[in-house]
Design an enzyme around this catalytic site. Structure first.
Site, PDB file in Angstrom:
ATOM      1  N   GLU A   1      59.901   2.294  91.715  1.00  0.00           N
ATOM      2  CA  GLU A   1      59.872   0.830  91.615  1.00  0.00           C
ATOM      3  C   GLU A   1      59.158   0.199  92.807  1.00  0.00           C
ATOM      4  OE1 GLU A   1      64.129   2.016  90.225  1.00  0.00           O
ATOM      5  OE2 GLU A   1      62.564   2.833  91.529  1.00  0.00           O
TER       6      GLU A   1
ATOM      7  N   CYS B   1      66.109  -0.921  95.411  1.00  0.00           N
ATOM      8  CA  CYS B   1      65.103  -1.362  94.448  1.00  0.00           C
ATOM      9  C   CYS B   1      65.533  -2.631  93.729  1.00  0.00           C
ATOM     10  CB  CYS B   1      64.800  -0.241  93.454  1.00  0.00           C
ATOM     11  SG  CYS B   1      63.998   1.183  94.245  1.00  0.00           S
TER      12      CYS B   1
ATOM     13  N   CYS C   1      68.325   1.499  91.980  1.00  0.00           N
ATOM     14  CA  CYS C   1      69.340   1.624  93.021  1.00  0.00           C
ATOM     15  C   CYS C   1      69.478   0.274  93.745  1.00  0.00           C
ATOM     16  CB  CYS C   1      68.919   2.714  94.007  1.00  0.00           C
ATOM     17  SG  CYS C   1      67.516   2.238  95.061  1.00  0.00           S
TER      18      CYS C   1
ATOM     19  N   HIS D   1      60.435   5.005  96.307  1.00  0.00           N
ATOM     20  CA  HIS D   1      60.907   5.076  94.927  1.00  0.00           C
ATOM     21  C   HIS D   1      59.826   4.524  93.997  1.00  0.00           C
ATOM     22  CE1 HIS D   1      65.508   5.133  95.881  1.00  0.00           C
ATOM     23  NE2 HIS D   1      64.823   5.993  96.621  1.00  0.00           N
TER      24      HIS D   1
END
Length: 163
Positions: free
Chosen positions: A65, A96, A93, A63
């Site tokens: 992040e 993260c 999410c 992801h």
């Protein structure tokens, strides 16, 4: 009470850095990835960038992040980021948000809320859970319309192609 000039300066910085996160999100979209982008700022300078690379790397953890966090750790040669701010186009999410707590990031600024998987206030709030050892200052809704529009466009195009 906050000085109005200070507030205006901070607002301008938030928009400037979220604009850079949107640039990263566009890169993700151009690669066929869910368009989420992130930048990490330290001392008013971008020190790390990331965008979703889940498909490219065949890695569910890739992801925006997570990629930006790894780059920031390397840049500062530190395992904690208390003096940093993460700007991300979509609410993090659970994975993260947990990583942000473990990284002890100082501030999180995000654009669009994620009503299906958001873990910073929408469906969960890992980022400021009272039992955890770190709580993240959060600012949400910066450039929210632009962030939502990019996501909406991406998923409309995906549906129109029948995927």
């Amino acid at each position: 009470m906050t000085n109005p000039h200070t507030k205006m300066f901070l607002d301008n910085l938030h928009y400037r850095f979220m604009g850079q996160a949107l640039v990263e999100a566009e890169k993700a979209a151009e690669s066929g990835e869910v368009p989420v982008g992130a930048v990490i700022v330290h001392n008013n300078r971008i020190i790390a960038r990331g965008h979703n690379q889940v498909e490219l790397l065949s890695d569910a953890t890739a992801h925006a992040e997570m990629i930006a966090l790894s780059a920031a750790f390397s840049h500062l040669n530190e395992k904690y980021l208390p003096d940093c701010t993460l700007y991300v186009t979509l609410e993090p999410c659970p994975m993260c948000a947990g990583a942000l707590v473990w990284a002890k990031i100082g501030r999180l600024v995000f654009g669009a809320q994620d009503e299906k998987a958001g873990a910073c206030g929408s469906i969960l709030n890992i980022a400021s859970h009272p039992v955890l050892n770190h709580r993240i200052e959060m600012i949400q809704g910066i450039m929210e319309d632009e962030c939502e529009a990019l996501l909406r466009r991406f998923f409309e195009e995906l549906r129109s192609r029948g995927k």
